[in-house]
Write a protein that holds these residues in place. Structure first.
Motif, PDB file in Angstrom:
ATOM      1  N   TRP A 144       3.607   2.478  -4.781  1.00 41.14           N
ATOM      2  CA  TRP A 144       4.842   2.084  -4.145  1.00 41.14           C
ATOM      3  C   TRP A 144       4.762   0.999  -3.175  1.00 41.14           C
ATOM      4  O   TRP A 144       5.709   0.609  -2.472  1.00 41.14           O
ATOM      5  N   VAL A 193       8.496   5.728   5.643  1.00 38.82           N
ATOM      6  CA  VAL A 193       8.276   7.102   5.409  1.00 38.82           C
ATOM      7  C   VAL A 193       7.772   7.814   6.421  1.00 38.82           C
ATOM      8  O   VAL A 193       7.195   7.331   7.301  1.00 38.82           O
ATOM      9  N   VAL A 244       2.800   5.864   7.169  1.00 38.67           N
ATOM     10  CA  VAL A 244       3.273   7.078   7.081  1.00 38.67           C
ATOM     11  C   VAL A 244       3.637   7.762   8.726  1.00 38.67           C
ATOM     12  O   VAL A 244       2.398   7.751   9.078  1.00 38.67           O
ATOM     13  N   VAL A 284       3.614   1.415  -0.094  1.00 38.69           N
ATOM     14  CA  VAL A 284       3.671   2.206   1.322  1.00 38.69           C
ATOM     15  C   VAL A 284       2.461   1.881   1.900  1.00 38.69           C
ATOM     16  O   VAL A 284       1.265   2.339   1.491  1.00 38.69           O
ATOM     17  N   CYS A 288      11.323   7.446  -4.254  1.00 38.11           N
ATOM     18  CA  CYS A 288      11.101   6.231  -3.683  1.00 38.11           C
ATOM     19  C   CYS A 288      12.198   5.127  -4.210  1.00 38.11           C
ATOM     20  O   CYS A 288      12.787   4.343  -3.625  1.00 38.11           O
ATOM     21  N   THR A 343       1.193   8.064  -5.392  1.00 39.32           N
ATOM     22  CA  THR A 343       2.609   7.244  -5.836  1.00 39.32           C
ATOM     23  C   THR A 343       3.063   6.566  -4.566  1.00 39.32           C
ATOM     24  O   THR A 343       3.355   5.412  -4.960  1.00 39.32           O
ATOM     25  N   LEU A 344       3.043   6.962  -3.367  1.00 41.20           N
ATOM     26  CA  LEU A 344       3.202   6.064  -2.273  1.00 41.20           C
ATOM     27  C   LEU A 344       2.479   4.998  -2.192  1.00 41.20           C
ATOM     28  O   LEU A 344       2.859   3.721  -2.115  1.00 41.20           O
TER      29      LEU A 344
END
Length: 585
Positions: free
Chosen positions: A15, A69, A20, A17, A145, A11-12
């Motif tokens: 989106w 994140v 991290v 991203v 998010c 999912t990150l």
């Protein structure tokens, strides 16, 4: 079949991203494995302390405008995130914090690291949830998010360590939970203000005789529109610290900073204006705004909650600063009377002369203004500059001129120490093609000094100027000015920061003599890789507001005779210590 952690990381990636920030721990082993198996699509940056991970996520969001994140293990790993997350909350930076928890069936049984992080994060987070299984994660990950971006704040997901590894096939889906009913995409909201408020704002500004503008970080990206507004209104632009890079410091329309570390022309502009246009700022020190009723207020902000938060406004323009200023400019009439702006410009000429005088003193001990000015003059046109919180912020704000193409960042409303180095590292991760610089104090730098090794590990092109006076100098001055108490408890045990930098695999320089500043900085700027420049500066150099308020003056006179080193402080300030810097030439 993906498990809970796989769904989170995918999912990150969906989106957009890219990085991290975090520190591994047994409470997040499942998430670490999901990151390891996808390291070609998403980057994990290991820090030395979780507080730094949160600062980096907050700074990354500020530098890029994208979602930051951070990741931490259960118990103390999660609680360590809080300071950096409050920085994100108070400065409205979109951040997703991911934390682990103990095994799901041992929660609230007094097991090891049994901290309910969802309860702990209740105040800091705009979205806060404990994930129960993989089907739950399908719904929550994207929503977290979206919530961070939509509400410009902190979202938090906490996942029990065993739940992270449970496959989707073993998670029982309820009959109402249909797959993929939560979209993994961002929907842009309205960016335009109410037309009626626009007309009201234009009417106020067109009829005003002395307009001042206060610009903050929310005006970032709207520099051209802001410059046009200032020209039309013949308005000086004061800048909150987070808005330092909105207009170049040498721009003819700006009067520089505002507040205790600001300029006298900014303070005078806000005191004398009959209309105040606030653009993307909630500068927190209300005493520096015009007295209520003295000036008519207009404010532009994306967040309706923040309209009128600091100063009464008659027209509130809720929308994106760039689009709103463009629409407002179409309704403004060019002012023929430029006297208010010209007065501010004349004041800035005198102010810059006073700053030049402070920057040219070759006294021993070394004056921080001299070395900071020389450091700032060497910044390339695409530089990114971070500062910490403390007297170093005041010195950098006054003595480093940000030019067009450069960027600036600091912990704003939280004003937390230890932010400068993590901010700089986050900038280096976000923009690897740009050189990164930081001005920090020895107090804040020592708090997260180990992160310099992170800069070494990731080869951040970083130059850190550490102002070493073995003193929490801003706190010492606040004890005297705010309360009338002598300085107490602010002395620091000396650390050899240049040697520490070398021990961590970087390069270290130290300078204490004014005549060695230029050659030391030349060598440091020519060196490749992360560099620490330790500048041993005068511990008794005062922190002076642009104009000393009467209560500060009385407190200062009371505290100074009982303060250690008061003779040296008096020498540094001069024979008339309580006059403004503008008159101390």
């Amino acid at each position: 079949m993906p498990n809970t952690a796989d769904i989170l990381v995918e999912t990150l990636i969906n989106w957009k991203v890219e990085v991290v920030f975090g520190l591994p721990g047994d409470g997040i082993n499942g998430i670490m494995e999901a990151l390891r198996t996808r390291q070609d699509r998403i980057r994990f940056v290991q820090v030395r302390h979780e507080e730094s991970a949160a600062f980096m996520a907050s700074a990354y969001a500020k530098w890029t405008g994208r979602l930051g994140v951070c990741l931490a293990t259960s118990g103390p790993g999660g609680t360590h995130l809080l300071t950096g997350l409050y920085d994100a909350k108070l400065d409205q930076a979109p951040v997703l914090a991911i934390t682990g928890m103990q095994f799901h069936d041992l929660i609230e049984t007094c097991t090891q690291q049994d901290v309910d992080l969802t309860r702990v994060f209740n105040d800091v987070a705009v979205f806060n949830a404990q994930v129960t299984d993989a089907t739950h994660m399908e719904n929550l990950a994207g929503l977290a998010c979206r919530s961070a971006l939509a509400k410009r704040g902190v979202a938090h997901l906490s996942i029990a360590s065993d739940v992270q590894e449970v496959p989707l096939s073993q998670s029982k889906r309820s009959k109402r939970n249909r797959p993929s009913h939560v979209p993994d995409r961002w929907f842009e909201g309205s960016r335009l203000p109410d037309p009626r408020e626009l007309e009201r704002a234009a009417e106020i500004l067109n009829n005003a005789g002395k307009v001042a503008i206060l610009a903050g970080r929310g005006a970032r990206g709207a520099s051209a529109e802001l410059e046009r507004t200032a020209d039309l209104l013949a308005a000086p632009v004061a800048k909150a610290l987070l808005g330092k890079a909105v207009l170049p410091d040498q721009h003819p329309f700006t009067t520089g900073g505002i507040g205790i570390l600001g300029t006298l022309p900014s303070q005078e502009a806000l005191e004398e204006c009959d209309a105040l246009l606030i653009v993307g700022s909630t500068f927190p020190y209300i005493e520096y705004y015009p007295k209520p009723g003295k000036a008519r207020g207009i404010q532009i902000d994306r967040d309706a909650q923040r309209i009128g938060l600091r100063y009464p406004v008659e027209a509130g323009l809720v929308g994106d600063a760039t689009e709103t200023l463009r629409l407002l400019n179409d309704r403004l009439t060019l002012k023929s009377d430029r006297s208010f702006l010209e007065k501010a410009q004349a004041g800035m000429k005198r102010w810059r002369a006073a700053m030049t005088l402070a920057e040219s003193k070759d006294d021993v001990p070394l004056k921080p203004q001299l070395v900071v000015k020389a450091f700032g003059d060497r910044l390339p046109d695409n530089a990114i500059l971070a500062t910490d919180s403390g007297q170093n912020s005041e010195i950098a704000a006054r003595h480093i001129d940000i030019r067009e193409g450069q960027d600036f960042g600091v912990s704003g409303t939280l004003a937390s120490m230890a932010c400068g180095l993590p901010y700089a590292i986050a900038a280096g991760i976000a923009f690897p093609e740009r050189p990164v610089f930081a001005v920090v104090g020895d107090g804040g730098f020592a708090m997260q000094m180990g992160e310099f090794s992170t800069a070494v590990r990731y080869r951040i092109p970083l130059k850190v100027l550490v102002l070493k006076n073995n003193m929490l100098n801003q706190i010492a001055w606040e004890q005297m000015m705010f309360l009338g108490n002598p300085q107490f408890g602010c002395e620091l045990q000396p650390i050899d920061f240049a040697m520490a930098a070398e021990a961590m695999g970087g390069i270290g320089y130290s300078v204490a003599q004014p005549d060695q500043v230029q050659s030391t900085l030349d060598a440091a700027f020519a060196a490749e890789g992360p560099v620490v420049i330790e500048a041993v500066v005068d511990a008794y150099e005062p922190m002076m507001p642009p104009r000393m308020p009467p209560d500060y003056e009385g407190n200062f006179r009371k505290a100074l005779p009982e303060t250690p080193g008061h003779e040296l402080i008096g020498e540094n300030i001069g024979e008339e210590p309580l006059k403004s810097l503008m008159n101390h030439e």
